[in-house]
Write a protein that holds these residues in place. Sequence first.
Motif, PDB file in Angstrom:
ATOM      1  N   UNK A 152      17.334  28.832   8.209  1.00  0.00           N
ATOM      2  CA  UNK A 152      18.421  27.873   7.982  1.00  0.00           C
ATOM      3  C   UNK A 152      18.206  27.048   6.713  1.00  0.00           C
ATOM      4  N   UNK A 153      16.997  27.118   6.162  1.00  0.00           N
ATOM      5  CA  UNK A 153      16.759  26.384   4.918  1.00  0.00           C
ATOM      6  C   UNK A 153      16.878  27.274   3.686  1.00  0.00           C
ATOM      7  N   UNK A 154      17.465  28.450   3.855  1.00  0.00           N
ATOM      8  CA  UNK A 154      17.551  29.422   2.756  1.00  0.00           C
ATOM      9  C   UNK A 154      18.278  28.835   1.549  1.00  0.00           C
ATOM     10  N   UNK A 155      19.411  28.208   1.803  1.00  0.00           N
ATOM     11  CA  UNK A 155      20.185  27.703   0.675  1.00  0.00           C
ATOM     12  C   UNK A 155      19.439  26.561  -0.032  1.00  0.00           C
ATOM     13  N   UNK A 156      18.864  25.693   0.770  1.00  0.00           N
ATOM     14  CA  UNK A 156      18.106  24.583   0.187  1.00  0.00           C
ATOM     15  C   UNK A 156      17.014  25.114  -0.749  1.00  0.00           C
TER      16      UNK A 156
END
Length: 576
Positions: A342-346
């Motif tokens: 879920x932190x891929x974009x960050x």
Amino acid sequence: MAYPQAALAAQVSAALTTEFGPDYADADPLIRPSSFADLQSNVALSLAKRLGQQPREVAARIAARIADAPMCERAEVSGPGFINVTLSGEWISGEVTAQLADDRLGVPAAANPQRVVVDYSAPNVAKEMHVGHLRTTVVGDAFVRALEYLGHQVIRANHIGDWGTNFGMLLEHLLDVGEEAARADLAAGDINAFYQAAKVKFDADPAFADRSRRRVVALQAGEPETLRLWQMLVSDSRLYYNAIYTKLRVTLTDADLAPESFYNPMLESVCADLEAAGVARMDEGALCAFPPGFTGRDGRPLPLILRKSDGGYGYGTTDMAAIRYRVTELGADRITYVVGSEQAQHLAMVFTVARQAGWLPDRVRAEHAAIGMVTGTDRKRFRSRSGASVKLIDLINEAVSRAEEVIKDRYDEPELRAQIAEAVGIGALKYADLSVARESSYVLDFDRMLALNGNTGPYLQYATARIRSIFGRAELAPSDAAGPIDPAEPAERALALRLLGFGAAITEAVATAEPHKLAGFLFEVASDFTAFYEQCPVLKAGDPAVRQSRLAIAALTLRVLLTGLGLLGIPVPDRM
Ligand code: ARG
């Protein structure tokens, strides 16, 4: 020792150069397992188009060349232009015998050792570790062990969340309950309750919320009494997750802590430098970077917020400081973030901004080793029956007590039984995670992970115990088993070829930061061993040379399994 597929690929490439010239040396030899021989090369099919010749013709020329190589017994053209290769028994025998004699079991050290920063585990202070942290901890730890085995220099970075506006309310709550009572709460492992209580007050009581905000300011200003209280929270949490690390047999220590607060003194210059470089600009009172290629649902550029309009810094600012520090101060060649998907974009935004700023030169590889979700058997996010998130420590204890249940009839001695249950329970829990591609979500199912059959921790542990018991009956130490290994029967030949792939499996797992590739390999080794043991008598082999060769391949299998399980961080009991 050579991995058979790689060794054959090298032969094919050499043949392409001699037959068709150096321009063709780079064609992928397309080596695959063959159902008619040991291996096959499909290169002729693709090459024929490039050469404008008949595929079978091309295949015949390559086959004639490689048939002379010592590793090949036979190379034959089949079908539209496949080359089926039967490996020489003598070659296999020489290779596995050498593997047994090699301390490194034929695993080559990396040709270019790198300095690799691995960011993993990273729980948050005063918050319960959840199952997601279990995965990043276990996968990260297996990855660092494998990197080190290949001779890379690893810097473990446990980026714990110990800073931020939450600490205002946590510290005020701590003062309200009193230091002693608060510590007792935290020591009891009731971290979530502590956090929840603070949050409830923060939301309901404006005076408390006010105090909390002032407390954040005091913390950021380094006010000594506030720092002392904060330090108390941090150390108590640390005790808690260190206990988990010990139970899980994870290699992280306090020396690996690189907490968010560590980067605090750098945040101001991070902002100033990014602004000066033109990578960040003011937007509605906040300093933001807008990395190209990132847009929100409304199509507007997405900001990476560096300094909020109230002057505070955030998670992203710390990550920018960390990436700069890791490159310039730590000298990283590769930085791997083992962090939830879920932190891929960050993380992608952090990498892009760092590249724009010139902080992350092309020679440094930054990657997100994304971790998928842990689900219950209902395939929804893993929760306890009451719907709360499950405490990691409870989960670990449950794995161990269930393991104890499974083995309880087999051991009378309570201490031995407890030891084995611990190794089986922890091993099962960790292996369940490591055997699944890290990015896919995985179902946490105690019954399945503890099963003695299938791709499970207990199955692999049991395979090692079984080999040890063969040696027990032979009254021989596995380390005294010696070559030559002559894998004459098909099942031993298959086992031998598999074992030769050990180095390739580790190298692959390290290249892609995917320990499940090593897990899958070990499972295949154990399965091949089972087939071998069913088909090839070891102790009852009539011919002493055959018995000795089979004991030797059993010893090699044991060492490969033990070394591989060690790299995965799976404890292995001597008996099971
Ligand atoms: N503490 C964060 C969490 O629990 C993970 C930190 C990951 N590492 C990083 N450099 N952002 O989600």
